[in-house]
Design an enzyme around this catalytic site. Structure first.
Site, short mmCIF file in Angstrom:
data_model
loop_
_atom_site.label_atom_id
_atom_site.label_comp_id
_atom_site.label_asym_id
_atom_site.label_seq_id
_atom_site.Cartn_x
_atom_site.Cartn_y
_atom_site.Cartn_z
CG ASP A 31 -2.05 -0.94 1.18
OD1 ASP A 31 -2.35 -1.42 0.08
OD2 ASP A 31 -2.66 -1.19 2.23
CG ASP A 32 -0.59 4.24 1.33
OD1 ASP A 32 -1.44 4.58 0.50
OD2 ASP A 32 -0.84 3.93 2.50
CB CYS A 71 -5.94 -0.72 0.39
SG CYS A 71 -7.02 -0.34 1.77
CG HIS A 126 -9.09 -3.71 4.01
ND1 HIS A 126 -8.68 -2.45 3.71
CD2 HIS A 126 -10.20 -3.57 4.77
CE1 HIS A 126 -9.49 -1.57 4.25
NE2 HIS A 126 -10.43 -2.23 4.91
#
Length: 199
Positions: A31-32, A71, A126
């Site tokens: 992520d990111d 995400c 998630h």
């Protein structure tokens, strides 16, 4: 074997007799992180020797776009090959939410499993609001033989997490950085209890 670590790392390794002819497949998602944030993509300051080696031994994508800026939708698109609005995960998923990756969606894990691969997800899942509940599909419902996951991020933080679940069983406190724990599971280096299916 397919393994998804989150990091999300999906590892697929052939378990059939023709295993030598089929490549291992690893989807490693962070992520990111921007495409230029690693040394192997030319960053002049950030050192990433392990990821650089990983990239040098496999296939590197140089022109790839995320399906969404957050995400959950990005994960759903990578696993299904469909846009977030088509696969039903079009937003970040809060805990307890009704949103989830529908069981009817076909994932890369399911397709590779049908080709004789063993599949594993390790790290941040998630893709549902009701994690580790029979009310919504879990990683094993999407083709993963083995999984060690959290609903969103490791908690209470990424050092010594307490919220990992392995194949439907809560693991409890674990020692070390969550990324190292997830990567270790992806490569089969843990001593957690055996597989249990969440009904």
């Amino acid at each position: 074997m397919l393994c998804t670590a989150s990091i999300i790392s999906s590892v697929f390794s052939p378990s059939s007799a023709s295993a030598a002819e089929q490549p291992n497949v690893i989807v490693f998602l962070t992520d990111d992180q921007g495409w230029g944030d690693l040394a192997c993509y030319g960053h002049p300051v950030i050192k990433s020797p392990n990821l650089d080696r990983f990239a040098s031994e496999g296939l590197r994508f140089t022109q790839c776009y995320a399906a969404c800026s957050v995400c959950s939708p990005s994960r759903s698109a990578i696993l299904t090959g469909r846009t977030p609005y088509r696969n039903g995960v079009w937003r970040w998923i809060p805990p307890g939410s009704q949103y989830h990756l529908r069981e009817s969606e076909i994932t890369i894990a399911e397709l590779l499993k049908n080709r004789g691969y063993e599949t594993c997800h390790a790290g941040k899942w998630h893709l549902n609001g009701k994690f580790n509940s029979d009310e919504q599909p879990q990683p094993d419902d999407h083709g993963y033989d083995h999984w060690l996951a959290t609903q969103n991020n490791a908690s209470p933080n990424h050092m010594n997490p307490t919220n990992y679940v392995r194949n439907g069983d809560e693991v409890g406190p674990m020692e070390g950085p969550s990324a190292v724990i997830a990567a270790g599971r992806a490569w089969g280096h843990d001593t957690l209890p055996a597989h249990r299916h969440v009904a």
